[in-house]
Design a protein around this motif. Structure first.
Motif, PDB file in Angstrom:
ATOM      1  N   ASP A  60       0.652  -1.504   0.239  1.00 39.77           N
ATOM      2  CA  ASP A  60      -0.045  -0.372  -0.124  1.00 39.77           C
ATOM      3  C   ASP A  60       0.555   1.083  -0.155  1.00 39.77           C
ATOM      4  N   VAL A  61       1.775   1.576   0.677  1.00 40.09           N
ATOM      5  CA  VAL A  61       2.672   1.808   1.133  1.00 40.09           C
ATOM      6  C   VAL A  61       3.327   2.509   0.139  1.00 40.09           C
ATOM      7  N   LEU A  62       3.716   1.508  -1.048  1.00 43.76           N
ATOM      8  CA  LEU A  62       4.669   1.600  -2.155  1.00 43.76           C
ATOM      9  C   LEU A  62       3.794   2.384  -3.465  1.00 43.76           C
ATOM     10  N   ARG A  63       2.151   1.669  -3.255  1.00 41.66           N
ATOM     11  CA  ARG A  63       1.893   2.180  -3.902  1.00 41.66           C
ATOM     12  C   ARG A  63       1.182   3.752  -3.843  1.00 41.66           C
ATOM     13  N   TRP A  64       0.866   3.848  -2.451  1.00 40.71           N
ATOM     14  CA  TRP A  64       0.459   5.507  -2.600  1.00 40.71           C
ATOM     15  C   TRP A  64       1.667   6.859  -2.516  1.00 40.71           C
ATOM     16  N   ARG A  65       3.290   6.027  -2.851  1.00 40.09           N
ATOM     17  CA  ARG A  65       4.343   6.679  -2.669  1.00 40.09           C
ATOM     18  C   ARG A  65       3.911   7.250  -4.974  1.00 40.09           C
ATOM     19  N   ARG A  66       3.801   6.193  -5.338  1.00 37.47           N
ATOM     20  CA  ARG A  66       3.829   5.957  -6.851  1.00 37.47           C
ATOM     21  C   ARG A  66       2.327   6.989  -7.053  1.00 37.47           C
ATOM     22  N   GLU A  67       1.536   6.915  -6.902  1.00 36.97           N
ATOM     23  CA  GLU A  67       0.401   7.777  -7.074  1.00 36.97           C
ATOM     24  C   GLU A  67       0.470   9.740  -6.321  1.00 36.97           C
ATOM     25  N   LEU A  68       1.006   9.340  -5.441  1.00 33.47           N
ATOM     26  CA  LEU A  68       1.273  11.194  -5.171  1.00 33.47           C
ATOM     27  C   LEU A  68       2.119  11.281  -6.099  1.00 33.47           C
ATOM     28  N   VAL A  69       3.462  10.517  -7.057  1.00 34.64           N
ATOM     29  CA  VAL A  69       4.696  11.037  -7.864  1.00 34.64           C
ATOM     30  C   VAL A  69       3.850  11.109  -8.515  1.00 34.64           C
ATOM     31  N   GLU A  70       2.673  10.623  -9.708  1.00 34.45           N
ATOM     32  CA  GLU A  70       1.968  11.186 -10.924  1.00 34.45           C
ATOM     33  C   GLU A  70       0.893  11.734 -10.783  1.00 34.45           C
ATOM     34  N   HIS A  71       0.173  12.307  -9.489  1.00 35.91           N
ATOM     35  CA  HIS A  71      -0.661  13.353  -9.156  1.00 35.91           C
ATOM     36  C   HIS A  71       0.413  14.013  -9.250  1.00 35.91           C
ATOM     37  N   PHE A  72       1.436  14.810  -9.030  1.00 34.41           N
ATOM     38  CA  PHE A  72       2.395  16.106  -8.798  1.00 34.41           C
ATOM     39  C   PHE A  72       2.576  16.365 -10.389  1.00 34.41           C
ATOM     40  N   ALA A  73       3.038  14.586 -10.758  1.00 34.60           N
ATOM     41  CA  ALA A  73       3.400  15.191 -12.427  1.00 34.60           C
ATOM     42  C   ALA A  73       2.459  16.083 -13.082  1.00 34.60           C
ATOM     43  N   LYS A  74       1.534  15.588 -13.018  1.00 31.39           N
ATOM     44  CA  LYS A  74       0.734  15.914 -13.574  1.00 31.39           C
ATOM     45  C   LYS A  74      -0.073  17.507 -13.562  1.00 31.39           C
ATOM     46  N   SER A  75       0.233  17.511 -12.031  1.00 31.84           N
ATOM     47  CA  SER A  75      -0.268  19.276 -11.875  1.00 31.84           C
ATOM     48  C   SER A  75       1.101  19.902 -12.042  1.00 31.84           C
ATOM     49  N   GLY A  76       1.882  19.325 -12.637  1.00 32.90           N
ATOM     50  CA  GLY A  76       2.962  20.368 -12.597  1.00 32.90           C
ATOM     51  C   GLY A  76       3.194  21.233 -11.791  1.00 32.90           C
TER      52      GLY A  76
END
Length: 76
Positions: A60-76
């Motif tokens: 779960d922690v690995l997935r959450w980290r990945r989701e946050l990285v993707e989220h901030f990459a999209k929000s630029g």
């Protein structure tokens, strides 16, 4: 926020940031009826269940980290 910054966050900090950013926080779930078999004549032990729980939380922690990285990459 960078991937490096996200990787430095604690479990609680990850959850707080995910909620702040409006991302869903999904926890993995394991259920058993303590099925007995030749491999597990007494079903799952408490140690088995703790190990499964820890593995799921780590995932779960690995997935959450990945989701946050993707989220901030999209929000630029």
């Amino acid at each position: 926020m960078t991937a490096e910054e996200i990787n430095e966050l604690s479990h609680d900090q990850l959850l707080k940031l995910m909620r702040k950013e409006g991302l869903p926080v999904e926890h993995s779930f394991f259920a058993t009826i303590h099925h007995r078999s030749d491999e597990r004549p007494d079903g799952y032990t408490e140690g088995d269940l703790n190990e499964i729980s820890d593995d799921l939380e780590d995932g779960d922690v690995l997935r959450w980290r990945r989701e946050l990285v993707e989220h901030f990459a999209k929000s630029g």
